[in-house]
Design an enzyme around this catalytic site. Structure first.
Site, PDB file in Angstrom:
ATOM      1  N   ASP A 364       0.847  -1.205   0.000  1.00 11.05           N
ATOM      2  CA  ASP A 364       0.000   0.000   0.000  1.00 11.05           C
ATOM      3  C   ASP A 364       0.879   1.251   0.000  1.00 11.05           C
ATOM      4  O   ASP A 364       2.066   1.213  -0.362  1.00 11.05           O
ATOM      5  CB  ASP A 364      -0.945  -0.064   1.217  1.00 11.05           C
ATOM      6  CG  ASP A 364      -2.252   0.671   1.002  1.00 11.05           C
ATOM      7  OD1 ASP A 364      -2.247   1.909   1.059  1.00 11.05           O
ATOM      8  OD2 ASP A 364      -3.296   0.018   0.778  1.00 11.05           O
ATOM      9  N   ASP A 365       0.336   2.336   0.432  1.00 13.05           N
ATOM     10  CA  ASP A 365       0.979   3.656   0.410  1.00 13.05           C
ATOM     11  C   ASP A 365       2.370   3.609   1.068  1.00 13.05           C
ATOM     12  O   ASP A 365       2.604   2.846   2.006  1.00 13.05           O
ATOM     13  CB  ASP A 365       0.068   4.607   1.199  1.00 13.05           C
ATOM     14  CG  ASP A 365       0.343   6.056   0.885  1.00 13.05           C
ATOM     15  OD1 ASP A 365       1.325   6.338   0.206  1.00 13.05           O
ATOM     16  OD2 ASP A 365      -0.447   6.904   1.351  1.00 13.05           O
ATOM     17  N   ARG A 442      -5.589  16.735   2.958  1.00 14.42           N
ATOM     18  CA  ARG A 442      -4.459  15.804   3.198  1.00 14.42           C
ATOM     19  C   ARG A 442      -3.165  16.330   2.548  1.00 14.42           C
ATOM     20  O   ARG A 442      -2.380  15.569   2.011  1.00 14.42           O
ATOM     21  CB  ARG A 442      -4.795  14.421   2.636  1.00 14.42           C
ATOM     22  CG  ARG A 442      -4.217  13.269   3.437  1.00 14.42           C
ATOM     23  CD  ARG A 442      -4.312  11.950   2.671  1.00 14.42           C
ATOM     24  NE  ARG A 442      -3.970  10.826   3.515  1.00 14.42           N
ATOM     25  CZ  ARG A 442      -3.620   9.632   3.070  1.00 14.42           C
ATOM     26  NH1 ARG A 442      -3.563   9.371   1.797  1.00 14.42           N
ATOM     27  NH2 ARG A 442      -3.326   8.671   3.907  1.00 14.42           N
ATOM     28  N   LYS A 475      -4.032  -1.010  -6.535  1.00 12.65           N
ATOM     29  CA  LYS A 475      -5.057  -0.379  -5.703  1.00 12.65           C
ATOM     30  C   LYS A 475      -5.045   1.086  -6.120  1.00 12.65           C
ATOM     31  O   LYS A 475      -4.038   1.777  -5.959  1.00 12.65           O
ATOM     32  CB  LYS A 475      -4.705  -0.540  -4.223  1.00 12.65           C
ATOM     33  CG  LYS A 475      -5.733   0.113  -3.298  1.00 12.65           C
ATOM     34  CD  LYS A 475      -5.468  -0.261  -1.847  1.00 12.65           C
ATOM     35  CE  LYS A 475      -6.352   0.512  -0.885  1.00 12.65           C
ATOM     36  NZ  LYS A 475      -6.031   0.227   0.514  1.00 12.65           N
ATOM     37  N   TRP A 476      -6.146   1.548  -6.700  1.00 12.69           N
ATOM     38  CA  TRP A 476      -6.237   2.911  -7.247  1.00 12.69           C
ATOM     39  C   TRP A 476      -6.994   3.756  -6.236  1.00 12.69           C
ATOM     40  O   TRP A 476      -8.208   3.663  -6.127  1.00 12.69           O
ATOM     41  CB  TRP A 476      -6.955   2.859  -8.591  1.00 12.69           C
ATOM     42  CG  TRP A 476      -7.035   4.149  -9.342  1.00 12.69           C
ATOM     43  CD1 TRP A 476      -7.631   5.305  -8.931  1.00 12.69           C
ATOM     44  CD2 TRP A 476      -6.536   4.421 -10.662  1.00 12.69           C
ATOM     45  NE1 TRP A 476      -7.532   6.277  -9.900  1.00 12.69           N
ATOM     46  CE2 TRP A 476      -6.860   5.759 -10.977  1.00 12.69           C
ATOM     47  CE3 TRP A 476      -5.850   3.668 -11.616  1.00 12.69           C
ATOM     48  CZ2 TRP A 476      -6.532   6.342 -12.205  1.00 12.69           C
ATOM     49  CZ3 TRP A 476      -5.539   4.255 -12.830  1.00 12.69           C
ATOM     50  CH2 TRP A 476      -5.871   5.579 -13.106  1.00 12.69           C
ATOM     51  N   ASP A 477      -6.264   4.584  -5.539  1.00  5.65           N
ATOM     52  CA  ASP A 477      -6.849   5.346  -4.431  1.00  5.65           C
ATOM     53  C   ASP A 477      -7.156   6.781  -4.864  1.00  5.65           C
ATOM     54  O   ASP A 477      -6.629   7.264  -5.876  1.00  5.65           O
ATOM     55  CB  ASP A 477      -5.836   5.343  -3.275  1.00  5.65           C
ATOM     56  CG  ASP A 477      -6.493   5.492  -1.909  1.00  5.65           C
ATOM     57  OD1 ASP A 477      -7.672   5.866  -1.846  1.00  5.65           O
ATOM     58  OD2 ASP A 477      -5.792   5.247  -0.894  1.00  5.65           O
ATOM     59  N   MET A 478      -7.967   7.492  -4.107  1.00  3.06           N
ATOM     60  CA  MET A 478      -8.292   8.897  -4.388  1.00  3.06           C
ATOM     61  C   MET A 478      -8.794   9.492  -3.070  1.00  3.06           C
ATOM     62  O   MET A 478      -9.858   9.119  -2.604  1.00  3.06           O
ATOM     63  CB  MET A 478      -9.369   8.957  -5.463  1.00  3.06           C
ATOM     64  CG  MET A 478      -9.542  10.291  -6.135  1.00  3.06           C
ATOM     65  SD  MET A 478     -10.504  11.477  -5.196  1.00  3.06           S
ATOM     66  CE  MET A 478     -12.158  10.899  -5.450  1.00  3.06           C
ATOM     67  N   ASN A 479      -7.986  10.377  -2.487  1.00  2.00           N
ATOM     68  CA  ASN A 479      -8.248  10.755  -1.097  1.00  2.00           C
ATOM     69  C   ASN A 479      -8.632  12.214  -0.866  1.00  2.00           C
ATOM     70  O   ASN A 479      -8.292  12.774   0.165  1.00  2.00           O
ATOM     71  CB  ASN A 479      -7.016  10.413  -0.250  1.00  2.00           C
ATOM     72  CG  ASN A 479      -6.862   8.911  -0.088  1.00  2.00           C
ATOM     73  OD1 ASN A 479      -7.760   8.249   0.398  1.00  2.00           O
ATOM     74  ND2 ASN A 479      -5.750   8.370  -0.522  1.00  2.00           N
ATOM     75  N   CYS A 525     -10.598   2.644  -4.755  1.00  2.00           N
ATOM     76  CA  CYS A 525     -10.649   3.044  -3.354  1.00  2.00           C
ATOM     77  C   CYS A 525     -10.693   4.572  -3.337  1.00  2.00           C
ATOM     78  O   CYS A 525     -10.121   5.218  -4.215  1.00  2.00           O
ATOM     79  CB  CYS A 525      -9.371   2.534  -2.696  1.00  2.00           C
ATOM     80  SG  CYS A 525      -9.135   3.067  -1.006  1.00  2.00           S
ATOM     81  N   ASP A 547     -12.787   2.487   4.995  1.00  2.00           N
ATOM     82  CA  ASP A 547     -11.606   2.472   5.861  1.00  2.00           C
ATOM     83  C   ASP A 547     -11.971   2.004   7.261  1.00  2.00           C
ATOM     84  O   ASP A 547     -11.089   1.800   8.093  1.00  2.00           O
ATOM     85  CB  ASP A 547     -10.965   3.858   5.925  1.00  2.00           C
ATOM     86  CG  ASP A 547      -9.901   4.022   4.849  1.00  2.00           C
ATOM     87  OD1 ASP A 547      -9.597   3.031   4.168  1.00  2.00           O
ATOM     88  OD2 ASP A 547      -9.383   5.139   4.690  1.00  2.00           O
TER      89      ASP A 547
HETATM   90  C1  DGJ Z   1      -6.948   5.569   1.996  1.00  2.00           C
HETATM   91  C2  DGJ Z   1      -7.352   4.147   1.786  1.00  2.00           C
HETATM   92  O1  DGJ Z   1      -8.709   4.002   2.016  1.00  2.00           O
HETATM   93  C3  DGJ Z   1      -6.518   3.257   2.705  1.00  2.00           C
HETATM   94  O2  DGJ Z   1      -6.924   1.922   2.552  1.00  2.00           O
HETATM   95  C4  DGJ Z   1      -5.054   3.428   2.396  1.00  2.00           C
HETATM   96  O3  DGJ Z   1      -4.779   2.922   1.113  1.00  2.00           O
HETATM   97  C5  DGJ Z   1      -4.691   4.880   2.521  1.00  2.00           C
HETATM   98  N1  DGJ Z   1      -5.540   5.725   1.743  1.00  2.00           N
HETATM   99  C6  DGJ Z   1      -3.257   5.106   2.115  1.00  2.00           C
HETATM  100  O4  DGJ Z   1      -2.925   6.426   2.109  1.00  2.00           O
END
Ligand code: DGJ
Length: 757
Positions: A364-365, A442, A475-479, A525, A547
């Site tokens: 992961d990250d 973030r 795992k393609w994330d977007m926060n 994600c 999460d």
């Molecule tokens: C948010 C995701 O929902 C988590 O599972 C994890 O991948 C973090 N980002 C990593 O920054």
């Protein structure tokens, strides 16, 4: 099957009929949507509304059409300024005077087999010429210079009908498109509960039910993603009846669902792009395509409605090699290690994961640039050689030689301040350069992925990493959420289009990657489950559900999510206890029993586990593999009684059924309880046993460790199981303990395995 007779259009799926009629004035009057009717063509006089005189104080369409009062007409679409005062499904302004009056009249129709493809990169449902067909209706307003095409596609095997709309400027002046809802569903009555899936980060998609009354309920997001707050799937459940409808949108951006009851008790449902964040300018002879929306109906309750939707997602949304493939059991480093790892540490986890039976290892990250916390490095997608000197391909090799697939985390749409990427391409940052600051989340910002150069750079970078690192899964994330929409992209003339263009770019990027690597799986994600939608499921294999990995919170999240999405797409997780988000201690067996319902992953520091914990996890993974066909591709039901939640997954042929019995709080001196299994086949005889989870109960206090878990075995007829149920052994709740009793502290579970004998 589509039948057209005397201007009546009957769109029939296996069990439903959707019927409308082009009336004498060229208006599409909606007549019926519900259980399939045998011969509606002969019943037009029953189905048509009797408008024998105009209602006082309502506006009629024209002197020739005095009884056509659009605000009370069940219609296929609503427009503005011709007497329909409900929320319009299409709103424009045209020419120098910016006229808003829109009066679309029927022109023609044509049939098609299979699906009609978008001309844009928007994702859409898929089907074959054998199982899918449709119809396109054309309506025109020559004064407002609008041509509207309505595409209805029938997915017979799932009882789903999709709809989308294309608006074309047929004039010589610019046309502003202010609203374009993909679907309008008008119903003659309003005795329904409107069920929406709402929440927040860490508690996504909790179902909320509200009775419809005169007025408007809006389910929406403006965040540029389908969001954790308001999922685009909505349900209408008829009072005192098993009749229900669902609508959903095949789209990942800001959406709005309107449930409006007019002054005469009719229901008007809309779903589509959120018009409060949207406006598109169309040059002459250009067109805009709305995303595709869907509707479905069942007269057999919410369970059957969900079954149909699950079938639709599996058959007509998901594509590629992973469509029907069993999803692997994965280990993810996030909750195990966060940013605190190095190559040696990762390899230690890989070895331990392989020994426990994991099939996919996801880093992961934290693997790239100088990313040691959540504030830096997004955009600089080169390995952190201080942490991983041998590179990603070495990590991947370590996984592969132990028989595991390898997955890597990305957050491609973002950039952190101070990165090389930003130094090289400051103009790729989304935001108006005239402003000194932009909204932040973030400590990260959006890249303007609508720019082709930026998009191409990201796609090329990711593809190279996949290629060079032999990556099997991403795992393609977007926060964060969209803000500061200002693009120098000359194609985007009005920033009202930005959010939509963003989604087109996202769809295009994911498609470019999956088409180059057909075996790649993608877990989407977004700060957990903030982009849990049919758009992301069109290019991804599954979605990280939330999460919140807390077993108790997950019950509500899964209950809501599974109303509209199948188990094969929901990422679940066994993580450390007490849970980081709730501080709730839950024992390992219970954490597994809950996480079993979905695509199973673990995120625990494997080097810190005791031998007993490792043995338990190994057995759990074996168990999951044994039953994952039933779990991932079976039928699901959720029921709740007091503090107990029951999740049931059954094989479609009902020969194997798993039931989770999950207790939140134990009531002192509690009542006896019954295990009823509505999915049991009445004609079968079943053997019912408890999953052997006899590992010690830890994390819940010393003095309960001596209690044994009970043995419960039954042989029981399907009809008894379904209707009478099994009266389970008494729960221990204060006195008279003996070994037959079920010792169930707060937050504990049983998993019953029910097999046909
Ligand atoms: C948010 C995701 O929902 C988590 O599972 C994890 O991948 C973090 N980002 C990593 O920054």
């Amino acid at each position: 099957m589509i039948t057209v007779k005397n201007n009546m259009f009957h769109l029939a799926t296996a069990n439903t009929s959707y019927i409308f009629y082009i009336n004498e004035s060229g208006i599409a009057e909606h007549l019926y949507y519900g259980k399939r009717l045998r011969n509606p063509e002969y019943d037009i006089s029953a189905l048509r509304e009797k408008r024998l005189c105009p209602r006082v104080n309502e506006t009629s369409l024209s002197p020739q059409d005095t009884t056509l009062q659009m605000t009370n007409l069940m219609s296929e679409f609503s427009t503005e300024d011709k007497g329909d005062y409900r929320t319009p499904s299409i709103a424009i302004s045209y020419g120098k005077k910016k006229i808003r009056t829109l009066d679309l009249r029927f022109k023609s129709y044509s049939h098609f087999q299979g699906i009609e493809r978008f001309s844009s990169p928007l994702v859409q449902a898929i089907g074959t010429d054998q199982n899918t067909c449709g119809i396109i209706l054309e309506f025109v307003d020559a004064i407002a210079c609008v041509k509207a095409l309505f595409y209805y596609t029938l997915f017979d095997d799932s009882d789903v009908i999709t709809r989308r709309v294309t608006i074309e400027n047929i004039g010589s002046d610019p046309l502003i498109l202010r609203s374009i809802y993909s679907l309008q569903l008008d119903l003659p009555e309003h005795d329904y509960d409107f069920i929406t899936l709402n929440g927040a980060q860490l508690r996504e998609r909790h179902p909320i039910s509200r009775p419809l009354e005169q007025g408007i309920i809006i389910n929406e997001t403006r965040k540029g993603a389908s969001s954790s707050e308001s999922n685009p799937a909505v349900i209408l459940k008829r009072h005192n009846s098993d009749e229900c409808y669902m609508t959903n949108l095949i789209y990942s951006g800001s959406h709005r669902e309107v449930a409006e009851v007019n002054q005469f008790g009719k229901t008007h449902i809309l779903t589509g792009i959120n018009d409060s964040t949207f406006e598109a300018e169309l040059d002459p002879s250009t067109a805009f395509e709305s995303p595709e929306a869907l509707m479905l109906y069942s007269n057999m309750g919410l369970g059957d409605l969900a079954d149909k939707m699950h079938h639709f997602v599996r058959e007509h949304i998901q594509r590629g090699v992973w469509k029907n493939r069993l999803r692997p059991v994965s280990f993810n480093t996030w909750e195990a290690l966060h940013f605190n790892f190095d190559e040696h540490g990762i390899i230690t986890q890989i070895k331990a994961a392989a020994e426990l039976g994991f099939e996919l290892f996801v880093l992961d990250d934290g693997w790239f640039s100088v990313r040691n916390d959540g504030t830096t490095s997004l955009g600089d997608w080169t390995v952190n050689s201080l942490k991983i000197p041998s590179g990603i391909s070495q990590i991947s090799k370590e996984c592969h030689r132990r028989g595991m697939l390898f997955g890597l985390w990305f957050e491609p749409e973002m950039v952190s301040p101070g990165t090389n990427l930003l130094k090289k391409h400051p103009d790729w940052l989304l935001g108006d350069p005239a402003r000194k600051t932009h909204a932040v989340q973030r400590n990260q910002y959006f890249l303007d992925i609508t720019r082709e150069d930026c998009q191409d750079y990201l796609v090329t970078t990711i593809k190279q990493l996949i290629q060079n690192g032999s990556i099997d899964h991403i795992k393609w994330d977007m926060n964060r959420h969209l803000s500061d929409m200002y693009s120098v992209n000359p194609e985007i003339r009005s920033m009202g289009e930005y959010q939509h263009r963003y989604i087109l770019a996202l769809n295009r990027m994911q498609r470019a990657i999956t088409s180059s690597f057909p075996n790649l799986s993608i877990e989407n994600c977004a700060s957990g489950g903030a982009r849990f939608d049919l758009g992301m499921l069109s290019s991804g294999t599954s979605i990280w559900t939330s999460d919140s990995t807390d077993a108790v919170e997950r019950l509500a999240i899964m209950k809501g999510t599974l109303m509209a999405y199948p188990l094969s797409v929901c990422g679940t997780c066994v993580s450390p206890s007490p849970n980081y988000a709730t501080f709730r201690p839950v024992d390992l067996e219970t954490r597994f029993d809950v996480a079993l319902f979905g695509v199973l992953s673990y995120s625990l520091n494997l080097t810190k586990l005791s031998k007993a914990e490792k043995d338990a996890i190994k057995k759990q993974i074996e168990f999951y593999k044994q039953y994952r066909q039933v779990i991932q591709f079976g039928i699901f039901r959720c029921e709740e009684k007091d503090s107990i939640t029951y999740f049931t997954a059954s094989s479609p042929d009902r020969t194997t059924i798993l039931v989770l019995y999950m207790q939140k709080l134990l009531k002192s001196n509690c009542e006896d309880d019954i295990l009823r299994v509505p999915l049991a086949d009445e004609n079968y005889v079943y053997r019912v046993v408890r999953r052997d989870d006899s590992a010690p109960i830890w994390d819940i206090g010393k003095d309960v460790r001596d209690y044994k878990k009970e043995e419960e075995v039954y042989e029981v007829s399907g009809d008894t199981l379904k209707w009478a149920g099994i009266k389970l052994s008494t729960r221990y709740s204060g006195s008279g303990y003996n070994t037959g009793m079920r010792v169930m502290p707060d937050f504990s579970s049983r998993l019953y395995i029910i097999k046909k004998i």
